[in-house]
Every structure is written in structure tokens, then in C-alpha cells.
Design a protein around this motif. Structure first.
Motif, PDB file in Angstrom:
ATOM      1  N   TYR A  30      96.048  41.615   2.100  1.00 36.87           N
ATOM      2  CA  TYR A  30      95.690  41.330   3.482  1.00 36.87           C
ATOM      3  C   TYR A  30      94.213  40.997   3.664  1.00 36.87           C
ATOM      4  CZ  TYR A  30     100.195  42.630   5.486  1.00 36.87           C
ATOM      5  OH  TYR A  30     101.512  42.656   5.845  1.00 36.87           O
ATOM      6  N   GLN A  31      93.356  41.326   2.722  1.00 35.98           N
ATOM      7  CA  GLN A  31      91.926  41.090   2.885  1.00 35.98           C
ATOM      8  C   GLN A  31      91.608  39.621   3.115  1.00 35.98           C
ATOM      9  OE1 GLN A  31      90.207  42.979  -0.537  1.00 35.98           O
ATOM     10  NE2 GLN A  31      90.042  44.949   0.500  1.00 35.98           N
ATOM     11  N   GLN A  32      92.392  38.722   2.562  1.00 35.97           N
ATOM     12  CA  GLN A  32      92.136  37.298   2.775  1.00 35.97           C
ATOM     13  C   GLN A  32      92.351  36.894   4.232  1.00 35.97           C
ATOM     14  OE1 GLN A  32      94.680  34.793   0.433  1.00 35.97           O
ATOM     15  NE2 GLN A  32      96.530  35.880   1.022  1.00 35.97           N
ATOM     16  N   LEU A  33      93.020  37.721   5.014  1.00 36.29           N
ATOM     17  CA  LEU A  33      93.237  37.421   6.428  1.00 36.29           C
ATOM     18  C   LEU A  33      92.087  37.906   7.305  1.00 36.29           C
ATOM     19  CD1 LEU A  33      96.998  38.397   6.752  1.00 36.29           C
ATOM     20  CD2 LEU A  33      96.012  36.117   6.362  1.00 36.29           C
ATOM     21  N   GLU A  34      91.134  38.592   6.731  1.00 32.91           N
ATOM     22  CA  GLU A  34      90.018  39.143   7.500  1.00 32.91           C
ATOM     23  C   GLU A  34      88.929  38.082   7.642  1.00 32.91           C
ATOM     24  OE1 GLU A  34      89.082  42.926   5.711  1.00 32.91           O
ATOM     25  OE2 GLU A  34      91.089  43.689   6.137  1.00 32.91           O
ATOM     26  N   ILE A  35      89.229  37.081   8.468  1.00 26.37           N
ATOM     27  CA  ILE A  35      88.369  35.919   8.634  1.00 26.37           C
ATOM     28  C   ILE A  35      87.905  35.814  10.086  1.00 26.37           C
ATOM     29  CG2 ILE A  35      89.416  34.655   6.718  1.00 26.37           C
ATOM     30  CD1 ILE A  35      91.112  33.136   8.792  1.00 26.37           C
ATOM     31  N   ASP A  36      86.806  35.091  10.294  1.00 27.34           N
ATOM     32  CA  ASP A  36      86.314  34.889  11.651  1.00 27.34           C
ATOM     33  C   ASP A  36      86.099  33.414  11.975  1.00 27.34           C
ATOM     34  OD1 ASP A  36      84.074  34.386  10.146  1.00 27.34           O
ATOM     35  OD2 ASP A  36      82.883  36.009  10.998  1.00 27.34           O
ATOM     36  N   GLN A  37      86.625  32.544  11.107  1.00 29.66           N
ATOM     37  CA  GLN A  37      86.598  31.104  11.354  1.00 29.66           C
ATOM     38  C   GLN A  37      87.817  30.490  10.688  1.00 29.66           C
ATOM     39  OE1 GLN A  37      83.006  29.592   9.671  1.00 29.66           O
ATOM     40  NE2 GLN A  37      83.438  30.317   7.627  1.00 29.66           N
ATOM     41  N   PRO A  38      88.242  29.308  11.132  1.00 30.84           N
ATOM     42  CA  PRO A  38      89.413  28.688  10.510  1.00 30.84           C
ATOM     43  C   PRO A  38      89.235  28.577   8.990  1.00 30.84           C
ATOM     44  CG  PRO A  38      88.846  27.528  12.510  1.00 30.84           C
ATOM     45  CD  PRO A  38      87.722  28.505  12.239  1.00 30.84           C
ATOM     46  N   THR A  39      90.269  28.962   8.266  1.00 33.46           N
ATOM     47  CA  THR A  39      90.210  29.022   6.813  1.00 33.46           C
ATOM     48  C   THR A  39      91.508  28.492   6.224  1.00 33.46           C
ATOM     49  OG1 THR A  39      88.810  30.988   6.951  1.00 33.46           O
ATOM     50  CG2 THR A  39      89.933  30.616   4.862  1.00 33.46           C
ATOM     51  N   ILE A  40      91.380  27.641   5.210  1.00 33.28           N
ATOM     52  CA  ILE A  40      92.562  27.131   4.527  1.00 33.28           C
ATOM     53  C   ILE A  40      92.886  28.052   3.358  1.00 33.28           C
ATOM     54  CG2 ILE A  40      93.515  25.228   3.164  1.00 33.28           C
ATOM     55  CD1 ILE A  40      91.970  23.325   4.991  1.00 33.28           C
ATOM     56  N   ILE A  41      94.133  28.499   3.336  1.00 32.68           N
ATOM     57  CA  ILE A  41      94.659  29.325   2.248  1.00 32.68           C
ATOM     58  C   ILE A  41      95.941  28.637   1.808  1.00 32.68           C
ATOM     59  CG2 ILE A  41      95.507  31.593   1.534  1.00 32.68           C
ATOM     60  CD1 ILE A  41      93.919  32.780   3.919  1.00 32.68           C
ATOM     61  N   GLY A  42      95.923  28.067   0.615  1.00 38.63           N
ATOM     62  CA  GLY A  42      97.082  27.324   0.137  1.00 38.63           C
ATOM     63  C   GLY A  42      97.322  26.103   1.000  1.00 38.63           C
ATOM     64  N   ALA A  43      98.538  25.928   1.465  1.00 42.82           N
ATOM     65  CA  ALA A  43      98.912  24.763   2.265  1.00 42.82           C
ATOM     66  C   ALA A  43      98.727  24.990   3.760  1.00 42.82           C
ATOM     67  CB  ALA A  43     100.366  24.394   1.982  1.00 42.82           C
ATOM     68  N   ARG A  45      96.387  26.498   7.272  1.00 45.08           N
ATOM     69  CA  ARG A  45      95.099  26.770   7.909  1.00 45.08           C
ATOM     70  C   ARG A  45      95.316  27.976   8.815  1.00 45.08           C
ATOM     71  NH1 ARG A  45      92.606  24.038  12.799  1.00 45.08           N
ATOM     72  NH2 ARG A  45      90.362  24.168  12.476  1.00 45.08           N
ATOM     73  N   TYR A  46      94.522  29.015   8.620  1.00 45.35           N
ATOM     74  CA  TYR A  46      94.608  30.236   9.410  1.00 45.35           C
ATOM     75  C   TYR A  46      93.482  30.201  10.438  1.00 45.35           C
ATOM     76  CZ  TYR A  46      97.948  31.874   5.973  1.00 45.35           C
ATOM     77  OH  TYR A  46      99.054  31.996   5.175  1.00 45.35           O
ATOM     78  N   VAL A  47      93.859  30.253  11.716  1.00 41.56           N
ATOM     79  CA  VAL A  47      92.905  30.111  12.800  1.00 41.56           C
ATOM     80  C   VAL A  47      92.815  31.439  13.562  1.00 41.56           C
ATOM     81  CG1 VAL A  47      92.338  28.831  14.892  1.00 41.56           C
ATOM     82  CG2 VAL A  47      93.513  27.678  12.994  1.00 41.56           C
ATOM     83  N   PRO A  48      91.639  32.078  13.556  1.00 37.35           N
ATOM     84  CA  PRO A  48      91.490  33.330  14.298  1.00 37.35           C
ATOM     85  C   PRO A  48      91.640  33.105  15.804  1.00 37.35           C
ATOM     86  CG  PRO A  48      89.678  33.009  12.756  1.00 37.35           C
ATOM     87  CD  PRO A  48      90.445  31.723  12.815  1.00 37.35           C
ATOM     88  N   ILE A  49      92.433  33.939  16.432  1.00 35.92           N
ATOM     89  CA  ILE A  49      92.601  33.912  17.882  1.00 35.92           C
ATOM     90  C   ILE A  49      91.825  35.066  18.500  1.00 35.92           C
ATOM     91  CG2 ILE A  49      94.267  34.136  19.768  1.00 35.92           C
ATOM     92  CD1 ILE A  49      96.333  32.888  17.872  1.00 35.92           C
ATOM     93  N   LEU A  50      91.907  36.228  17.851  1.00 33.22           N
ATOM     94  CA  LEU A  50      91.217  37.431  18.306  1.00 33.22           C
ATOM     95  C   LEU A  50      90.780  38.202  17.075  1.00 33.22           C
ATOM     96  CD1 LEU A  50      90.415  39.366  20.628  1.00 33.22           C
ATOM     97  CD2 LEU A  50      92.687  40.384  20.413  1.00 33.22           C
ATOM     98  N   VAL A  51      89.504  38.552  17.021  1.00 35.45           N
ATOM     99  CA  VAL A  51      88.964  39.283  15.872  1.00 35.45           C
ATOM    100  C   VAL A  51      88.114  40.436  16.384  1.00 35.45           C
ATOM    101  CG1 VAL A  51      87.392  39.164  13.896  1.00 35.45           C
ATOM    102  CG2 VAL A  51      88.905  37.243  14.385  1.00 35.45           C
ATOM    103  N   ASP A  52      88.359  41.622  15.859  1.00 36.59           N
ATOM    104  CA  ASP A  52      87.502  42.767  16.128  1.00 36.59           C
ATOM    105  C   ASP A  52      87.268  43.466  14.793  1.00 36.59           C
ATOM    106  OD1 ASP A  52      86.275  45.178  16.825  1.00 36.59           O
ATOM    107  OD2 ASP A  52      87.347  45.284  18.738  1.00 36.59           O
ATOM    108  N   LYS A  53      86.213  43.044  14.096  1.00 36.01           N
ATOM    109  CA  LYS A  53      85.919  43.605  12.773  1.00 36.01           C
ATOM    110  C   LYS A  53      85.640  45.102  12.854  1.00 36.01           C
ATOM    111  CE  LYS A  53      84.059  39.415  10.715  1.00 36.01           C
ATOM    112  NZ  LYS A  53      82.890  38.801  10.081  1.00 36.01           N
ATOM    113  N   ALA A  54      84.949  45.532  13.902  1.00 35.93           N
ATOM    114  CA  ALA A  54      84.611  46.951  14.036  1.00 35.93           C
ATOM    115  C   ALA A  54      85.871  47.812  14.154  1.00 35.93           C
ATOM    116  CB  ALA A  54      83.701  47.167  15.248  1.00 35.93           C
ATOM    117  N   ALA A  55      86.844  47.323  14.906  1.00 34.12           N
ATOM    118  CA  ALA A  55      88.105  48.062  15.061  1.00 34.12           C
ATOM    119  C   ALA A  55      89.047  47.795  13.897  1.00 34.12           C
ATOM    120  CB  ALA A  55      88.781  47.680  16.372  1.00 34.12           C
ATOM    121  N   GLY A  56      88.798  46.710  13.145  1.00 33.83           N
ATOM    122  CA  GLY A  56      89.600  46.416  11.964  1.00 33.83           C
ATOM    123  C   GLY A  56      90.902  45.692  12.252  1.00 33.83           C
ATOM    124  N   PHE A  57      90.893  44.756  13.247  1.00 33.47           N
ATOM    125  CA  PHE A  57      92.117  43.990  13.448  1.00 33.47           C
ATOM    126  C   PHE A  57      91.824  42.515  13.697  1.00 33.47           C
ATOM    127  CE2 PHE A  57      91.327  45.289  17.866  1.00 33.47           C
ATOM    128  CZ  PHE A  57      91.583  44.127  18.561  1.00 33.47           C
TER     129      PHE A  57
END
Length: 68
Positions: A30-43, A45-57
Motif C-alpha cells: 500500500y505504500q505506493q498509494l501514499e502519493i500527493d500528486q498524480p502518479t503512474i503505476i503500471g498501466a 494513473r492514480y490521482v489523489p482526491i483527498l490526502v491527509d498524511k498526518a492522519a495517514g489516509f
């Protein structure tokens, strides 16, 4: 929701990732999902909609990598 071992998410999927839900054996997957900008993983693109690093989600939308 995508789950480790069940294959990758597909375009159109919304993923909610919370560190509190991670078991020690799945946490590295799951660590690869801990992103704060659009990121390509394989085929995809994972686009963050809501990120709260401090809360861990993270809430991410999965798109085809070629999506603009």
C-alpha cells in the motif's frame, strides 16, 4: 476497493487507503498509494482526491495512464 493479491485496480475505481487498516504483511504493497500528486503505476494513473498524511489516509481515483 482494491485489495493486495486481488490484482490491480481498474480505471474508474476509487481507492481509500488508511494506514490504520494495514496489516504488517500488506503495508509495503500500500505504500505506493501514499502519493500527493498524480502518479503512474503500471498501466494506470492514480490521482489523489483527498490526502491527509498526518492522519495517514488517502483517497485516489484510478484512470488509464493515457488520461489527461
Amino acid at each position: 476497493m482494491a485489495r493486495p493479491g486481488e490484482g490491480p485496480a481498474t480505471a474508474g475505481t476509487i481507492i481509500y487507503h488508511d494506514r490504520l487498516d494495514d496489516a504488517p504483511v500488506t503495508a509495503p504493497r500500500y505504500q505506493q498509494l501514499e502519493i500527493d500528486q498524480p502518479t503512474i503505476i503500471g498501466a494506470y494513473r492514480y490521482v489523489p482526491i483527498l490526502v491527509d498524511k498526518a492522519a495517514g489516509f488517502w483517497v485516489l481515483r484510478v484512470e488509464n495512464a493515457t488520461a489527461g
